[in-house]
Design an enzyme around this catalytic site. Sequence first.
Site, mmCIF file in Angstrom:
data_model
loop_
_atom_site.group_PDB
_atom_site.id
_atom_site.type_symbol
_atom_site.label_atom_id
_atom_site.label_comp_id
_atom_site.label_asym_id
_atom_site.label_seq_id
_atom_site.Cartn_x
_atom_site.Cartn_y
_atom_site.Cartn_z
ATOM 1 N N CYS A 1 -65.344 32.976 -31.356
ATOM 2 C CA CYS A 1 -64.418 31.616 -30.768
ATOM 3 C C CYS A 1 -63.383 30.981 -31.579
ATOM 4 C CB CYS A 1 -65.559 30.787 -30.178
ATOM 5 S SG CYS A 1 -66.682 30.172 -31.653
ATOM 6 N N CYS B 1 -64.388 29.903 -35.018
ATOM 7 C CA CYS B 1 -65.017 30.673 -36.033
ATOM 8 C C CYS B 1 -63.784 31.137 -36.951
ATOM 9 C CB CYS B 1 -65.658 31.929 -35.361
ATOM 10 S SG CYS B 1 -66.778 31.299 -33.889
#
Lengths: 339, 76
Positions: free
Chosen positions: B10, B13
């Site tokens: 995502c 991250c």
Amino acid sequence: MSTAETQHFSILSVFTKLADWIIYDLCGMTEGDRLAGSLHFFIEDTTKIFTLLIVMIYIIAWARAALNVERVREYLSGKHRVFGYVAAAAFGAITPFCSCSSIPLFLGFTQARIPIGITMSFLITSPIINEVAIVLLGQQLGPEFTVCYVAVGILAGVIGGAFIDLIGAGKYLTPLAAQAANHTTAAQHAERVKMTMRDRHEFARDELKTIFSRVWKWVVIGVGLGAALHGFVPKSFVIKHLSAGQWWTVPSATLLGIPLYSNASGVIPVAKSLIDKGLPIGTALAFMMSTVAASFPEFMMLKQVMKPKLLLIFFLLLLTMFTAVGLIFNLIESAGLLT
Amino acid sequence: MKIQILGTGCGKCDKLYQNAQQAISELGTDAELEKVSDLSQIMAFGVMTTPALVVDGQVKVTGKVPSADDIKQIIQ
């Protein structure tokens, strides 16, 4: 009217005055003009919602700073099932949670031998109820509606979770998830984190930054769409095509809402303006719930732990639950029990 | 030193990865930085909220994105 109420109104009227000042004084628009009216509505609503959100997100984040999913997991493991569904849904409502973590969370709960249904209770209720939704609902649709929404959101998690266990969904997990279920590393003991005032403040500040930067656009879009609907869609259109008399409007609204990706902040102002135009509240509720509870990306993620059959069952389950909610509330409304 | 960023890909991250990279270069230490996106590996760390920061096999931060300065303090 009590003094407290008077005071409450006078505080919120600051935003009316702000909008008055911007539209009529600063931009020099004339009162009564249609565009001026829409812009006034837009500015008043967005500034009010933004202020309420900032205050509420901060306060709630401050209060729940020490709560994390590890502690929820420890609490839920080994609890009685019926209690587990309710507790998991309630935790889902108050725990901060980003949908991009749903898979690790699913696997982590499964590892701790928490039944899949209980995990699903958490995952169903989590996106439906959060402080942003509550602020918006309370401000736009009033406390009664907000209470109904919260109750239905928790009930949906409880029923949905129980149903998933009832059909023995364990059979329909992907090898990855099944492996987690067998790989029972006992849930590590979650440390109870000691939090100083400063830690809490920092946590709340970070949460505020993260949540606000995610939702402000949706609020602007939602209020903007609401304002446009308010000004340009005739009431007769909504009553003619979307009224409670046509039963199929509820399942269609739900079906439309499930793949649609929005969060509560975008959909609530739109729903409010449609309700003002005569959209039955059950239909609105069904649409809101299905939009925020599930989305296409969410299903793509769940594909990693659920076999297609279980995904389909889950989709149909949500569709049925939210349609039922819509029909029940429309019935209550037309029976005149709600004002 | 080995620093691992756990995440399923995502946006947060990636942000954490960048912050960690910045922290390492500002400190001038030679640490190995690695992205872990395989779910079973993430599970092996017992992490339930991503992104997470792992230093030498120890989970240091989960579920949020610490700034480069925060990371510097953690790895120093």
